[in-house]
Design a protein around this motif. Structure first.
Motif, short mmCIF file in Angstrom:
data_model
loop_
_atom_site.label_atom_id
_atom_site.label_comp_id
_atom_site.label_asym_id
_atom_site.label_seq_id
_atom_site.Cartn_x
_atom_site.Cartn_y
_atom_site.Cartn_z
N GLU A 77 27.14 3.93 17.11
CA GLU A 77 27.88 4.50 18.24
C GLU A 77 29.21 5.12 17.82
O GLU A 77 29.89 5.74 18.65
CB GLU A 77 28.13 3.40 19.28
N GLY A 78 29.59 4.96 16.56
CA GLY A 78 30.83 5.55 16.08
C GLY A 78 32.08 4.74 16.36
O GLY A 78 33.19 5.21 16.13
N VAL A 79 31.89 3.51 16.83
CA VAL A 79 33.04 2.64 17.05
C VAL A 79 33.61 2.18 15.72
O VAL A 79 34.82 2.00 15.56
CB VAL A 79 32.66 1.43 17.92
N VAL A 80 32.70 1.95 14.76
CA VAL A 80 33.11 1.61 13.40
C VAL A 80 32.39 2.54 12.44
O VAL A 80 31.30 3.05 12.74
CB VAL A 80 32.79 0.14 13.06
N ASP A 81 33.03 2.78 11.32
CA ASP A 81 32.42 3.68 10.33
C ASP A 81 31.45 2.96 9.40
O ASP A 81 30.41 3.51 9.03
CB ASP A 81 33.52 4.35 9.50
N HIS A 82 31.80 1.74 9.02
CA HIS A 82 30.98 0.99 8.06
C HIS A 82 31.01 -0.49 8.41
O HIS A 82 31.98 -0.98 9.00
CB HIS A 82 31.51 1.21 6.63
N VAL A 83 29.94 -1.21 8.02
CA VAL A 83 29.86 -2.64 8.35
C VAL A 83 29.61 -3.45 7.09
O VAL A 83 28.94 -3.01 6.14
CB VAL A 83 28.77 -2.92 9.41
N GLY A 84 30.14 -4.67 7.12
CA GLY A 84 29.97 -5.58 6.00
C GLY A 84 29.77 -7.00 6.50
O GLY A 84 29.78 -7.28 7.70
#
Length: 300
Positions: free
Chosen positions: A139-146
């Motif tokens: 959704e574009g709320v965050v760019d990358h996840v970890g």
């Protein structure tokens, strides 16, 4: 300070990352963060679990007119502090709380924090934490996840899902303990960035085992304390602070993209950079190597 790729994210980060878990306890938290934003370290780590720290970072960001160019700010989603809920809905609420405190409308990097607090199956279930985190990225709320946690085996299971682009391990790749070695190897094979937290083991590798007998926030065994005493003697013989060796042990590992060091006061950035650049002869590393052998029994 040079930057290098954060795995396959497209982000570039410095080898040092400013940790903020203790920022709220600093006498000058906003001034401390302003020093970070004006300095050479361009990677900052925080968490929803550190709400006062996020608020102070938000104040500093407003004073700077937003996140300075070239900075990467990472935070983490955490369970509800009262109910312990760590569902997909809670992940979304946690992210929104962090965005509000920080005064941002999107996050460069967001971690699933301490997933050991729920079962792997629950975390991966439909409507669960991982699904919600991936949706926030889509959704574009965050760019990358970890994913960020402790148990190496559990982190490897999450890394193997293919959902994550970065992983934080803490206290498991230090002068004292290399039990994160399989995680580093697997992450490297998959192109996933490794960020190493707690290179000082919570303080023992700064103050020594007699002044600080805990390692990884728990009492360490005599075998571990004896190894650190021996390390400290070797460092003293070479005129090198134990903390410099502990920090550089992480910094010299090519599979580690960045190392998190707590920044708790103005002046700590300069002190950390001094330790990171302290000259250490190859001879000393050769002497430390047998004492820093891989171990999974650091509490013994």
């Amino acid at each position: 300070m040079r930057t290098s790729p954060l795995g396959g994210t497209g982000l570039s980060v410095t080898p040092l990352c400013a940790g903020t878990s203790m920022l709220a306890r600093a006498e000058q938290p906003v001034a401390t963060m302003l020093e970070v934003f004006d300095g050479d370290i361009t990677f900052v780590d925080t968490s929803n679990e550190y709400p006062d720290s996020e608020l102070r970072i938000g104040e500093a960001l407003r004073a700077r007119g937003g996140l300075p160019e070239g900075f990467v700010l990472a935070t983490k989603v955490d369970p509800d502090p009262v109910s312990g809920d760590f569902s997909g809905d809670r992940v979304r609420a946690s992210a929104e709380e962090s965005l509000t405190r920080l005064g941002l409308d999107r996050l460069p990097l967001l971690y699933f924090h301490d997933p050991e607090r729920i079962g792997f199956e629950e975390g991966m279930a439909p409507g669960g934490a991982v699904e919600a985190l991936v949706a926030l990225r889509e959704e574009g709320v965050v760019d990358h996840v970890g994913v960020a946690g402790g148990p190496v085996g559990l982190l490897r299971r999450y890394v193997a899902t293919g959902a994550f682009e970065a992983v934080i391990t803490h206290n498991r790749y230090t002068l004292v303990d290399r039990s994160a070695e399989p995680l580093l190897a697997e992450a490297a094979e998959r192109g996933i960035a490794v960020v190493n937290g707690a290179p000082y083991g919570g303080g023992m590798l700064v103050k020594g085992p007699d002044a600080h007998p805990d390692y990884g926030y728990r009492p360490a065994g005599e075998e571990t304390r004896n190894r650190v005493r021996a390390m400290r003697r070797i460092c003293e013989e070479h005129g090198v602070p134990l903390a410099a060796a502990a920090l550089q042990f992480s910094l010299r590992e090519p599979r580690i993209a960045s190392t998190i060091v707590g920044i708790t006061a103005p002046g700590r950035v300069a002190q950390t950079l001094e330790l990171a650049g302290w000259p250490i002869p190859d001879e000393m590393w050769d002497q430390l190597e047998p004492l820093a052998a891989p171990r999974e029994d650091w509490l013994n």
